[in-house]
Design a protein around this motif. Structure first.
Motif, PDB file in Angstrom:
ATOM      1  N   LEU A   1       0.827  -1.205   0.000  1.00  0.00           N
ATOM      2  CA  LEU A   1       0.000   0.000   0.000  1.00  0.00           C
ATOM      3  C   LEU A   1       0.865   1.261   0.000  1.00  0.00           C
ATOM      4  N   ALA A   2       1.964   1.239   0.770  1.00  0.00           N
ATOM      5  CA  ALA A   2       2.848   2.410   0.795  1.00  0.00           C
ATOM      6  C   ALA A   2       3.466   2.662  -0.576  1.00  0.00           C
ATOM      7  N   ALA A   3       3.885   1.583  -1.258  1.00  0.00           N
ATOM      8  CA  ALA A   3       4.481   1.744  -2.587  1.00  0.00           C
ATOM      9  C   ALA A   3       3.457   2.262  -3.592  1.00  0.00           C
ATOM     10  N   LEU A   4       2.228   1.729  -3.553  1.00  0.00           N
ATOM     11  CA  LEU A   4       1.189   2.200  -4.474  1.00  0.00           C
ATOM     12  C   LEU A   4       0.821   3.653  -4.181  1.00  0.00           C
ATOM     13  N   ARG A   5       0.824   4.015  -2.912  1.00  0.00           N
ATOM     14  CA  ARG A   5       0.521   5.401  -2.550  1.00  0.00           C
ATOM     15  C   ARG A   5       1.585   6.344  -3.098  1.00  0.00           C
ATOM     16  N   GLU A   6       2.851   5.934  -2.995  1.00  0.00           N
ATOM     17  CA  GLU A   6       3.930   6.765  -3.528  1.00  0.00           C
ATOM     18  C   GLU A   6       3.821   6.883  -5.044  1.00  0.00           C
ATOM     19  N   LEU A   7       3.452   5.785  -5.720  1.00  0.00           N
ATOM     20  CA  LEU A   7       3.259   5.846  -7.169  1.00  0.00           C
ATOM     21  C   LEU A   7       2.182   6.861  -7.534  1.00  0.00           C
ATOM     22  N   ALA A   8       1.077   6.841  -6.799  1.00  0.00           N
ATOM     23  CA  ALA A   8      -0.016   7.776  -7.090  1.00  0.00           C
ATOM     24  C   ALA A   8       0.425   9.221  -6.877  1.00  0.00           C
ATOM     25  N   LEU A   9       1.149   9.469  -5.788  1.00  0.00           N
ATOM     26  CA  LEU A   9       1.599  10.831  -5.504  1.00  0.00           C
ATOM     27  C   LEU A   9       2.584  11.322  -6.559  1.00  0.00           C
ATOM     28  N   LEU A  10       3.536  10.454  -6.952  1.00  0.00           N
ATOM     29  CA  LEU A  10       4.526  10.854  -7.953  1.00  0.00           C
ATOM     30  C   LEU A  10       3.882  11.084  -9.314  1.00  0.00           C
ATOM     31  N   TRP A  11       2.952  10.201  -9.696  1.00  0.00           N
ATOM     32  CA  TRP A  11       2.295  10.369 -10.997  1.00  0.00           C
ATOM     33  C   TRP A  11       1.521  11.679 -11.025  1.00  0.00           C
ATOM     34  N   LEU A  12       0.821  11.983  -9.944  1.00  0.00           N
ATOM     35  CA  LEU A  12       0.052  13.218  -9.899  1.00  0.00           C
ATOM     36  C   LEU A  12       0.974  14.431  -9.845  1.00  0.00           C
ATOM     37  N   ALA A  13       2.124  14.311  -9.134  1.00  0.00           N
ATOM     38  CA  ALA A  13       3.079  15.425  -9.082  1.00  0.00           C
ATOM     39  C   ALA A  13       3.619  15.736 -10.471  1.00  0.00           C
ATOM     40  N   ASP A  14       3.910  14.693 -11.260  1.00  0.00           N
ATOM     41  CA  ASP A  14       4.375  14.919 -12.625  1.00  0.00           C
ATOM     42  C   ASP A  14       3.319  15.647 -13.453  1.00  0.00           C
ATOM     43  N   ARG A  15       2.064  15.296 -13.237  1.00  0.00           N
ATOM     44  CA  ARG A  15       1.002  15.953 -13.994  1.00  0.00           C
ATOM     45  C   ARG A  15       0.861  17.410 -13.565  1.00  0.00           C
ATOM     46  N   VAL A  16       1.075  17.702 -12.283  1.00  0.00           N
ATOM     47  CA  VAL A  16       1.056  19.092 -11.825  1.00  0.00           C
ATOM     48  C   VAL A  16       2.176  19.881 -12.495  1.00  0.00           C
ATOM     49  N   ASP A  17       3.361  19.265 -12.620  1.00  0.00           N
ATOM     50  CA  ASP A  17       4.473  19.925 -13.305  1.00  0.00           C
ATOM     51  C   ASP A  17       4.117  20.223 -14.757  1.00  0.00           C
ATOM     52  N   GLU A  18       3.447  19.270 -15.430  1.00  0.00           N
ATOM     53  CA  GLU A  18       3.042  19.498 -16.815  1.00  0.00           C
ATOM     54  C   GLU A  18       2.093  20.686 -16.898  1.00  0.00           C
ATOM     55  N   GLY A  19       1.129  20.757 -15.977  1.00  0.00           N
ATOM     56  CA  GLY A  19       0.195  21.878 -15.981  1.00  0.00           C
ATOM     57  C   GLY A  19       0.888  23.203 -15.729  1.00  0.00           C
ATOM     58  N   LEU A  20       1.869  23.205 -14.818  1.00  0.00           N
ATOM     59  CA  LEU A  20       2.620  24.427 -14.548  1.00  0.00           C
ATOM     60  C   LEU A  20       3.411  24.862 -15.772  1.00  0.00           C
ATOM     61  N   ASP A  21       4.032  23.899 -16.457  1.00  0.00           N
ATOM     62  CA  ASP A  21       4.785  24.241 -17.670  1.00  0.00           C
ATOM     63  C   ASP A  21       3.872  24.825 -18.745  1.00  0.00           C
ATOM     64  N   ARG A  22       2.682  24.224 -18.888  1.00  0.00           N
ATOM     65  CA  ARG A  22       1.738  24.751 -19.885  1.00  0.00           C
ATOM     66  C   ARG A  22       1.305  26.173 -19.542  1.00  0.00           C
ATOM     67  N   TYR A  23       1.069  26.422 -18.261  1.00  0.00           N
ATOM     68  CA  TYR A  23       0.641  27.764 -17.841  1.00  0.00           C
ATOM     69  C   TYR A  23       1.747  28.783 -18.102  1.00  0.00           C
ATOM     70  N   ARG A  24       2.992  28.440 -17.733  1.00  0.00           N
ATOM     71  CA  ARG A  24       4.112  29.356 -17.935  1.00  0.00           C
ATOM     72  C   ARG A  24       4.322  29.627 -19.428  1.00  0.00           C
ATOM     73  N   SER A  25       4.165  28.557 -20.252  1.00  0.00           N
ATOM     74  CA  SER A  25       4.341  28.739 -21.692  1.00  0.00           C
ATOM     75  C   SER A  25       3.232  29.600 -22.278  1.00  0.00           C
ATOM     76  N   ALA A  26       1.986  29.368 -21.841  1.00  0.00           N
ATOM     77  CA  ALA A  26       0.852  30.113 -22.379  1.00  0.00           C
ATOM     78  C   ALA A  26       0.923  31.591 -22.020  1.00  0.00           C
ATOM     79  N   HIS A  27       1.492  31.906 -20.851  1.00  0.00           N
ATOM     80  CA  HIS A  27       1.556  33.296 -20.401  1.00  0.00           C
ATOM     81  C   HIS A  27       2.920  33.923 -20.632  1.00  0.00           C
ATOM     82  N   GLY A  28       3.809  33.202 -21.357  1.00  0.00           N
ATOM     83  CA  GLY A  28       5.114  33.768 -21.689  1.00  0.00           C
ATOM     84  C   GLY A  28       5.972  34.089 -20.481  1.00  0.00           C
TER      85      GLY A  28
END
Length: 845
Positions: A204-231
């Motif tokens: 359960l701890a390993a699966l929880r870490e996988l979920a957190l890391l996967w979601l963190a990567d997606r947050v980074d993608e969203g941040l990159d898109r926002y920074r790119s869209a707003h120059g």
């Protein structure tokens, strides 16, 4: 029409509360006046989940038939007809359970729930759904390594990444296990097994870490898109990111270690090593050195990146800003302070242009040429260097003498240009330093002999003094530029030669693959060698693994060598190699290393597959022994104990029945053990058939004689006048196993048919024996699985057997150079077809 938005409630494991979170979201939207329906809800018998759905409209589900059982599933058409604003769809990764016949009748129908969800989104309906992290397709292998279970129901990552919102429903492993213990997830009879297997705290701890890391990567993608869209170019220090510049020089290893230490000081910190390649491709380190840097970076927990830029400092800073880096590490300059003042180096430019990115300058033993390891320049041959100094000294003096003898033919401007031309020629021949000496000597001679007052170094006219000074500076500058251009030309020539050789290497790789002998031949041809060999060092000396041409048998007889691994080298016979050739040879050595790693990986994969197959066989065998072998033993034991009980008087009929039970159990046990032994012989390759003429009618009669229920078998072998070429003993085992299998799957009162004839295909002459049953049959996609060991498909009425009969029958048939296949029986059932070669015809005089 606007496309609907997808909201995913992501959890680490079943039971964290995803479905309740989805229902709560639906209720909140309904309270705000949004039209919400429950398209599909999987309660799994949980009362709390069912209670959470009260007050929400539920769209009726459609009914399907699967394996003769009615099941309900999401009705997409009904939801589209209802056209709500929001649809709640539980378990996004669910597979629609339908029969093969239904799939064939509806080829365009969806078989996965996420496909239904995409249809709803395309219709403009917002969807709120649930998903476990182990059901993401990209994490399937990782989850299998953690839990030992491979997920069969998965969702492509791009489906989830395209969601407008992904919300993590989180619960600690300890709380989730308590929820399991209280019976809030699985029924009581499954709790103990779940807690000791899937719901172990580590899993359960390993699966929880996988979920957190996967979601963190997606947050980074969203941040990159926002920074790119707003120059936005400024650094946002949301996470500590360290970029370290490496050049492949000796200090690179210490820079990598320092970057790893800095990144490890903060939670979630990451670091990246960057190597900048010049766009003109005229300078750089070898492929082997780059691979070493990449491997070292991976060992220390970073990622390695190679970028191409016209300027190293500009390329480094562009990369750092692109990844939103907070710190940049550069090594202290190797150049002298004077050289740095005249032309700032990479470190100085990075500091000046970094903006809001922190720059760390890391000292090392080679800074400012400490240790005498300055930056190497392109070497000039001794012959060219001698020629340059001859032009700088004797030739310059000779030119001055000639000009002195002909004073009426020229003036100071012409004399200056002639001396300048000689300086340029000196730079072309001998490089920078002879040209600098030539410029200084030319300036002195020009001043002494041709600038008034002549015969002294005094200059009367200030304008002449200025002209001589400009001459000296121009001469040194021109010499430097010409020398630099000459070195670049030499580097370009060498790079072109290396590129041509690498092109030959690429062509060779396409044709040789993993063949070391052919690759050695190609390498020897490229470098003009007479032979080459791959040597492996052992405790007893060197062993030749592969060779080509007149190859040396050891390092002592080699003219050149290159190290592939610490234990393996490639040696050549022919002529020594210079430094440039050895750098190119490192690319070939890298491929030799890849070839060896690939071979070792394939061998390891084969060993692992063999071990896994052996382990699977042992596991299945133990499971079979624990049940199928114990069953006849228990019958024999019970019957024998009853016969030996002195307190019971058995009648003659009862005694005979018990003895028949003992005999029947012994026959079943003998059959099971015989199949196990046959399988063992087949797997070890120890079956050596004795092929001879065999009459199929006699073989069938002999095989059916000891079988129970042999009276249910109808044998029709009329018209077959050619014997088969087979081993009589092995054929007996094949026929017995096939008939026993047919009897087991054929209903009582329905006969099993055994027929024979010639193979209808004229290109494959032979005899075929058919064992026909009229049982439930087997779907086409599952027929090959029939012949795998320990496979029992469908419901077996007798309930016994190890699932080895058909596997042994196929193995024995193939050992006799025959073939065993399965086809449909007209009207229903399965027909097993044994094809055997014909015995040679006997020619009579």
């Amino acid at each position: 029409m606007a496309v609907g938005q997808l909201r995913v409630h992501l959890g680490a494991a079943p039971g964290v509360g995803k479905t309740c979170a989805m229902l709560d979201e639906g209720r909140r939207r309904q309270e705000r006046g949004t039209d919400v329906v429950v398209a599909v809800l999987e309660t799994h018998g949980r009362a709390r989940t069912a209670a959470a759905a009260e007050g929400l409209e539920v769209v009726p589900r459609r009914t399907l038939r699967h394996c003769g059982v009615e099941v309900t599933e999401l009705d997409v058409d009904a939801v589209l007809a209802r056209r709500p604003r929001v649809a709640l769809v539980d378990e996004l990764a669910h597979t629609v359970p339908v029969d093969e016949a239904w799939r064939a009748a509806h080829p365009d129908a969806h078989t996965r729930r996420w496909q239904d969800v995409q249809a709803l989104l395309a219709a403009g309906i917002d969807v709120v759904t649930t998903l476990d992290v182990q059901q993401l397709e990209s994490l399937n292998d990782v989850v299998e390594a953690i839990t030992g279970v491979r997920q069969t129901e998965t969702v492509p990552d791009q489906v989830v990444r395209g969601a407008a919102t992904v919300e993590l429903v989180d619960l600690s492993p300890q709380s989730l296990r308590k929820r399991m213990e209280h019976g809030n997830i699985y029924p009581p009879d499954r709790v103990e097994h779940a807690l000791t297997h899937d719901f172990r705290e580590g899993n359960l701890a390993a699966l929880r870490e996988l979920a957190l890391l996967w979601l963190a990567d997606r947050v980074d993608e969203g941040l990159d898109r926002y920074r790119s869209a707003h120059g936005i170019d400024a650094t946002w220090a949301t996470r500590e990111r360290v970029v370290v510049a490496v050049s492949g020089a000796a200090e690179s290893a210490s820079l990598l270690r320092r970057a790893a230490r800095i990144a490890s000081r903060t939670a979630g910190g990451e670091w990246m090593a960057v190597y900048v390649t010049r766009r003109d491709g005229l300078s750089g380190v070898s492929t082997a050195e780059l691979e070493r840097l990449r491997a070292r970076t991976a060992e220390l927990g970073g990622t390695f990146h190679a970028v191409v830029a016209a300027d190293a400092a500009e390329g480094l800073l562009d990369f750092a800003r692109g990844v939103n880096a907070t710190q940049v590490l550069v090594g202290a300059s190797r150049r002298s302070r004077l050289a740095t003042l005249l032309r700032p180096g990479v470190g100085e430019r990075v500091i000046a242009e970094s903006g809001d990115i922190d720059v760390h300058v890391v000292t090392h033993p080679y800074a400012r040429d400490r240790g005498g390891a300055g930056r190497q320049r392109a070497r000039v041959s001794r012959r060219r260097l001698l020629g340059g100094y001859l032009m700088a000294l004797p030739a310059t003096v000779l030119l001055a003498g000639l000009l002195r003898l002909t004073p009426d033919l020229h003036g100071l401007p012409s004399e200056s240009m002639l001396f300048m031309a000689l300086v340029v020629g000196t730079a072309l021949v001998g490089g920078l330093w002879p040209a600098v000496v030539g410029a200084l000597v030319s300036g002195l001679l020009l001043n002494f002999f041709f600038v008034a007052p002549t015969g002294t170094f005094t200059i009367a006219d200030p304008e002449n003094a200025f002209a001589v000074a400009v001459f000296l500076l121009t001469g040194v500058a021109v010499a430097s530029v010409v020398d630099r251009a000459a070195r670049r030309t030499e580097q370009a020539t060498r790079a072109r030669a290396e590129a041509n050789a690498l092109a030959v290497l690429s062509h060779a790789l396409l044709h040789t693959g993993d063949d070391q002998e052919q690759l050695l031949g190609r390498v020897a041809e490229v470098f003009g060698m007479s032979g080459a060999a791959v040597l492996r060092r052992t405790a007893d000396g060197c062993v030749v693994e592969a060779s080509s041409g007149d190859a040396p048998t050891g390092p002592d007889g080699a003219d050149a060598d290159i190290v592939v691994t610490p234990e393996v080298s490639v040696v050549f016979r022919g002529h020594p190699l210079d430094a440039a050739d050895r750098r190119l040879l490192s690319a070939f050595a890298a491929h030799f290393a890849v070839v060896r790693e690939r071979r070792e990986a394939l061998a390891a994969a084969r060993r692992a597959a063999e071990l896994a197959e052996g382990n699977r066989t042992r596991t299945a065998l133990l499971a079979a022994v624990s049940h199928d072998l114990r069953t006849p033993l228990a019958v024999i034991k019970a019957a024998a104990s009853s016969l030996r009980d002195p307190s019971i008087r058995w009648s003659a009929a009862d005694e005979a029945e018990l003895l028949a039970t003992v005999e029947d159990g012994a026959d079943r046990l003998e059959n099971l053990v015989g199949n196990l032994l046959d399988l063992s012989r087949l797997q070890t390759g120890s079956v050596n058939p004795l092929l001879a003429e065999v009459d199929l009618a006699s073989a069938v009669a002999w095989a059916l004689d000891p079988l129970p229920d042999a009276d249910r078998v109808e044998v029709r072998l009329a018209g077959l006048d050619r014997p088969a070429l087979a081993d009589a003993g092995l054929l007996d085992r094949v026929i017995a196993n096939l008939v026993e299998n047919a009897l087991r799957h054929t209903p009582e009162g329905t006969p099993v048919e055994v027929t024979a004839g010639l193979v209808p295909d004229p290109d494959r002459p032979g005899v075929e024996l058919r064992v026909v049953d009229h049982g439930p049959g087997v779907p086409p996609g599952s027929r090959e699985a029939l012949f795998a060991p320990f496979q029992r498909l469908g419901d077996v009425p007798a309930g016994d057997g190890l699932g080895l009969g058909l596997a042994v029958a196929r193995g024995l048939t193939e050992a006799m150079h025959g073939r065993l296949t399965a086809v449909d029986t007209p009207g229903g059932g399965l027909t097993l077809v044994v094809e055997l070669p014909l015995a040679p015809a006997v020619v009579t005089a």
